[in-house]
Design a protein around this motif. Structure first.
Motif, PDB file in Angstrom:
ATOM      1  N   SER A  23       0.830  -1.191   0.000  1.00 12.83           N
ATOM      2  CA  SER A  23       0.000   0.000   0.000  1.00 12.83           C
ATOM      3  C   SER A  23       0.866   1.243   0.000  1.00 12.83           C
ATOM      4  O   SER A  23       2.067   1.206   0.240  1.00 12.83           O
ATOM      5  N   ASP A  24       0.195   2.372  -0.255  1.00 15.52           N
ATOM      6  CA  ASP A  24       0.888   3.655  -0.284  1.00 15.52           C
ATOM      7  C   ASP A  24       1.497   4.004   1.067  1.00 15.52           C
ATOM      8  O   ASP A  24       2.556   4.610   1.139  1.00 15.52           O
ATOM      9  N   TRP A  25       0.797   3.643   2.149  1.00 15.89           N
ATOM     10  CA  TRP A  25       1.264   4.081   3.459  1.00 15.89           C
ATOM     11  C   TRP A  25       2.634   3.502   3.788  1.00 15.89           C
ATOM     12  O   TRP A  25       3.456   4.160   4.428  1.00 15.89           O
TER      13      TRP A  25
ATOM     14  N   THR B 274       0.200   7.795  11.450  1.00 20.57           N
ATOM     15  CA  THR B 274      -1.015   7.005  11.659  1.00 20.57           C
ATOM     16  C   THR B 274      -1.779   6.860  10.348  1.00 20.57           C
ATOM     17  O   THR B 274      -1.710   7.732   9.471  1.00 20.57           O
ATOM     18  N   SER B 275      -2.489   5.760  10.231  1.00 19.20           N
ATOM     19  CA  SER B 275      -3.311   5.497   9.048  1.00 19.20           C
ATOM     20  C   SER B 275      -4.392   4.509   9.434  1.00 19.20           C
ATOM     21  O   SER B 275      -4.220   3.710  10.355  1.00 19.20           O
ATOM     22  N   GLN B 276      -5.513   4.593   8.754  1.00 16.28           N
ATOM     23  CA  GLN B 276      -6.613   3.655   8.985  1.00 16.28           C
ATOM     24  C   GLN B 276      -6.678   2.589   7.906  1.00 16.28           C
ATOM     25  O   GLN B 276      -7.693   1.912   7.751  1.00 16.28           O
ATOM     26  N   PHE B 277      -5.553   2.420   7.170  1.00 14.59           N
ATOM     27  CA  PHE B 277      -5.537   1.464   6.065  1.00 14.59           C
ATOM     28  C   PHE B 277      -5.729   0.035   6.566  1.00 14.59           C
ATOM     29  O   PHE B 277      -5.153  -0.374   7.554  1.00 14.59           O
ATOM     30  N   ARG B 278      -6.559  -0.692   5.845  1.00 20.67           N
ATOM     31  CA  ARG B 278      -6.737  -2.127   6.087  1.00 20.67           C
ATOM     32  C   ARG B 278      -6.915  -2.798   4.742  1.00 20.67           C
ATOM     33  O   ARG B 278      -7.846  -2.480   4.007  1.00 20.67           O
ATOM     34  N   PRO B 279      -6.026  -3.736   4.371  1.00 20.69           N
ATOM     35  CA  PRO B 279      -6.073  -4.306   3.023  1.00 20.69           C
ATOM     36  C   PRO B 279      -7.300  -5.156   2.745  1.00 20.69           C
ATOM     37  O   PRO B 279      -7.662  -5.373   1.602  1.00 20.69           O
ATOM     38  N   VAL B 280      -7.942  -5.660   3.813  1.00 24.12           N
ATOM     39  CA  VAL B 280      -9.127  -6.507   3.647  1.00 24.12           C
ATOM     40  C   VAL B 280     -10.277  -5.857   4.405  1.00 24.12           C
ATOM     41  O   VAL B 280     -10.143  -5.472   5.561  1.00 24.12           O
TER      42      VAL B 280
END
Length: 843
Positions: free
Chosen positions: A144-146, A323-329
């Motif tokens: 991912s970008d993050w 911080t990030s709220q990224f979740r791949p699924v």
């Protein structure tokens, strides 16, 4: 000129011409080889030039009559050697050695191969291929970008401290591993990776060992009794120390003592929120990080999924935060109330909109199933198994086993046939492996549930059993695990669906952080395209659950004041022992920069007065003393011999006086040396007595089988048959104090250890004392660690020299538990630790 002279000169010229031709050919080959290399290996090509220069000088011929040129050649060789030495020295600096974030392309290939990143790269696969084909300097192996943003932050490039926080399964581990590889391969320094539990350390050592062999660094395990303190010096390879929190603290203390702390270039802390767990573990982590910050020689990277007050932690560590709220699924959260399934909407402002009705669950249950499974656990599990995985979190260990048995008992016949046939051979192999590990004492619950692809997982199992179950779950042999909440913060076991049996953990209502950790196991990247969680809630708990789901994550607060300031006292003792601070003013300055000091100033807590009080308690306990410095005529602090022993042995500061008294009593009253039972009693950990509740009937039965020498041990300790019988009948007496009961509990545990050293297996001891086999193994491991601590404690106390010598054999027996002829074999790296003599012979 004579004929012979002309022949000699001609021969010399031919030799010189031949040497020149050979050198020219080798030079062309070298140029051809170097031409095939990429421009990224600039430092390596410079080394090759220096090597070729050295070989060229060495191969040059020396014509007759020109002896002076030989001296010149030696000078040129010396110059070339110096140039190479300078290059090696420069390579210790911050040099990029490849296109993948400064790392060789081989690292990228290995990560892709061993981590199976291709399963969740998404659209970055095409981008990566284009980059590789065009030989652009930055490759994307991240998902991912993050991750790319985090790895290219200016603070990371300048090797400043960093904290990053993302939801579970967001890919935090990959970033940490790339930073570790940069430290080991580019900066040529050792690194420390800190993980919260022994099981995670073992899993990480196993996964990183493959990469270590390929990339040329060492991975050393520091958990339980493993890991040498201080670590061995390595000249050729750098090392990654994978540690639990307690072991990492001891490791850092030993490196400071040995003045080798500058060899550590990076410290990575997983689950950084453990700083605020309110126990000795959190205090140890804060103390270790504070010392590293004080010395300023190592970069600190912290990661967590549950950090709400990240600003406090960033200020404490002087770190940049990301911080990030990224979740791949995608994760869909539900709660189940009665027959209704409701989707959770945490962003809703109105309380009535927080739960949206999705569907009603309706399974063909008969009356017995409705009575015994009112929460529809069987029906919810059968929606995903056996072709997808499922985790059911239970509130207690006992409930884990009962739920697993319930699902097998009421599984419909038509479904059970399919499930029993699914991976039947693999399940039979698992049962056979479990039977071998258990020495044919296979748990009756596992014997029944494994054929259905089910198992339970909690601390009552041995480490070998848990490992076999984890591996079988990951490869799909097992499709459902019933487990306790500790698994959420433990090993990486993903699931398509996660079911939370209750919003309670034991008797306590779960916190938002624990909930997030458990549901975060659903839909792990690389395994599932989607994930879902279901929290089973009773109507009476609906409002409390709604408030919990919409509450912010719990803040991370200092643990130095746990147990009435024990953590603060331990930190001050270590500061004085390590000579990091030598005065009261220096200690106050140091504590003001800890997390306690930073949060205390925010919350208007009197941290200076707490520090002064803790220091005074150490002086009263005779662990620290003050003396007048002759040169400056000022009062300075130093540790006493007792304080030095407590620090060296890593003894709990509140148990130090009790241990000293026990050892003094042994030296004064005598010790039974006819067997090792008395020594086993001494190394039985004090904290284990807080959790054990003896079965006094079993205690009496075991007590009655003791021989005269063993009875003498009980007499010296203060355990009598009259005391045990009084506990059975419930009668009391003024003669029996709290100390008597603590001694009895400790002797009860010592008898378990005594049985194991007398060639009884863990399973036999567990059955004899009616405790879980996991408890027996944990006791055995803790006793081995405590024995080693007491041995180091006695090392600098001359009055305990005899105990120090005697404990060597006991520590060895507890660490290996094998006969003398097998001990050399067990010391070999890679040979499995064996806990039973018969198993040694079988292996």
């Amino acid at each position: 000129m004579s004929h012979l002279t002309r022949r000699a000169l001609s021969s010399q010229k031919r030799k010189g011409s031949l040497a020149s031709n050979i050198h020219s050919k080798r030079q062309k080959q070298d140029l051809k080889i170097s031409g095939n290399k990429t421009e990224t290996d600039s430092s390596t090509s410079t080394k090759e030039k220096a090597k070729r220069k050295l070989h060229k000088n060495a191969r040059e011929s020396t014509p007759i009559g020109q002896r002076s040129s030989s001296v010149n050649r030696r000078v040129r060789v010396d110059d070339a050697l110096k140039e190479m030495i300078n290059l090696d020295t420069d390579d210790k600096g911050d040099k990029d050695i490849g296109p993948f974030y400064g790392l060789p392309s081989k690292v990228q290939e290995l990560l892709t191969l061993h981590r199976a990143l291709q399963h969740y790269m998404g659209h970055f696969i095409l981008l990566m291929l284009r980059i590789i084909e065009s030989c652009i300097t930055h490759c994307y192996v991240v998902s991912s970008d993050w991750q790319h943003t985090c790895l290219t932050l200016p603070s990371v490039k300048s090797r400043k401290n960093l904290i990053y926080s993302l939801p579970t399964s967001g890919g935090k581990t990959l970033v940490a591993e790339i930073l570790i590889f940069q430290q080991l391969l580019c900066h040529q320094k050792d690194a420390i990776l800190i993980l919260p539990y022994v099981s995670i350390v073992q899993e990480k050592v196993s996964s990183l060992s493959v990469l270590a062999v390929e990339l040329g660094f060492l991975v050393e395990e520091y958990a339980g009794t493993k890991g040498s303190i201080p670590p061995r010096k390595r000249r050729k390879k750098n090392a990654l120390f994978v540690c639990t929190i307690e072991k990492a603290h001891s490791l850092v203390n030993s490196l400071i003592t040995e003045k080798r702390i500058d060899s550590i270039g990076l410290v990575v802390v997983d689950e950084l929120h453990m700083l605020g767990d309110g126990s000795r573990r959190g205090a140890s982590l804060e103390g270790m990080l504070s010392k590293l910050l004080h010395l300023g020689l190592s970069q600190i990277i912290g990661m967590s999924a549950t950090l709400s007050n990240i600003q406090d932690i960033s200020k404490y560590l002087d770190a940049e935060s990301y911080t990030s709220q990224f979740r791949p699924v995608e994760l869909t959260e539900h709660i189940k109330i009665g027959d209704g399934l409701y989707q959770v909407n945490t962003s809703a402002l109105c309380p009535d909109d927080r739960f949206t009705h999705s569907r009603n669950v309706a399974f063909p249950y008969n009356s017995a199933m409705k009575k015994n499974d009112p929460d529809h656990l069987l029906g919810l599990a059968l929606e995903v198994i056996p072709y997808n995985s499922c985790l059911i979190f239970c509130s207690t260990k006992k409930n884990c086993q009962s739920v697993a048995q319930l699902i097998c008992k009421y599984m419909p016949r038509n479904v059970s046939k399919t499930i029993l046939a699914h991976k039947k051979q693999e399940k039979e192999e698992l049962l056979l492996a479990l039977r071998r590990e258990c020495d044919d004492n296979l748990c009756s619950t596992l014997r029944r549930t494994v054929p259905y692809g089910l198992a339970y997982h909690h601390s009552g199992l041995t480490m070998d059993e848990r490992k076999l179950i984890e591996e079988s779950y990951n490869d799909g042999t097992l499709c459902l695990l019933t487990c306790t909440s500790t698994l959420a913060a433990g090993v990486n076991l993903p699931a398509k669906r996660v079911i939370l049996r209750s919003p309670y953990i034991a008797r306590d209502f779960m916190t938002c952080s624990r909930y997030k950790q458990m549901v975060g196991r659903a839909g792990r990247a690389g395994y599932d395209s989607t994930g879902e969680s279901i929290l089973i809630v009773q109507e009476r708990d609906r409002k409390q659950v709604a408030d919990m789901l919409n509450s912010p994550l719990e803040g991370c607060h200092s643990s130095l004041l746990h147990d009435e300031g024990k953590g603060l006292r331990s930190l001050i003792l270590s500061l004085v022992a390590l000579q990091l601070t030598a005065s009261k003013e220096a200690i106050q300055t140091f504590i003001s920069k800890t997390l306690l000091g930073i949060q205390g100033s925010t919350n208007h807590r009197e941290v200076p007065s707490l520090t002064e009080e803790a220091l005074q308690q150490l002086i009263e306990q005779k662990l620290v003393k003050t003396k007048r410095c002759e040169m400056s005529d000022q009062s300075v602090l130093e540790v006493t011999s007792l304080g030095k022993a407590a620090f060296k042995g890593a003894i709990d500061i509140d148990q130090c006086s009790r241990l000293y008294q026990d050892l003094e009593q042994v030296c004064g009253q005598g010790m039974v040396l006819a067997n090792t039972l008395h020594l086993l009693f001494l190394v039985t950990p004090y904290e284990q007595t807080l959790t054990v509740v003896p079965d006094w009937l079993i205690f009496n039965r075991q007590f009655s089988t003791l021989c005269d020498a063993e009875m003498k041990v009980a007499e010296l300790i203060g355990i009598t048959e009259h005391f045990i019988k009084s506990k059975i009948t419930g009668s009391s007496s003024k003669k029996f104090t709290d100390h008597s009961e603590l001694q009895a509990k400790r002797f009860y545990l010592a008898l378990m250890l005594w049985n194991i050293l007398n060639r009884k297996s863990i399973w036999q001891v567990a059955e004899r004392f009616e405790v879980s086999r996991g408890f027996v193994q944990s006791l055995f491991t803790s006793a081995a660690s405590f024995a080693s601590s007491i041995q180091r404690f006695c090392e600098d106390l001359p009055q305990f020299w005899a105990i120090h010598q005697l404990l060597g054999k006991v520590t060895y027996d507890l660490s290996y538990c094998a006969t003398a002829d097998l001990l050399p074999l067990l010391e070999v790296s890679g040979v499995k630790l064996v806990t039973h003599f018969k198993k040694c012979l079988k292996g």
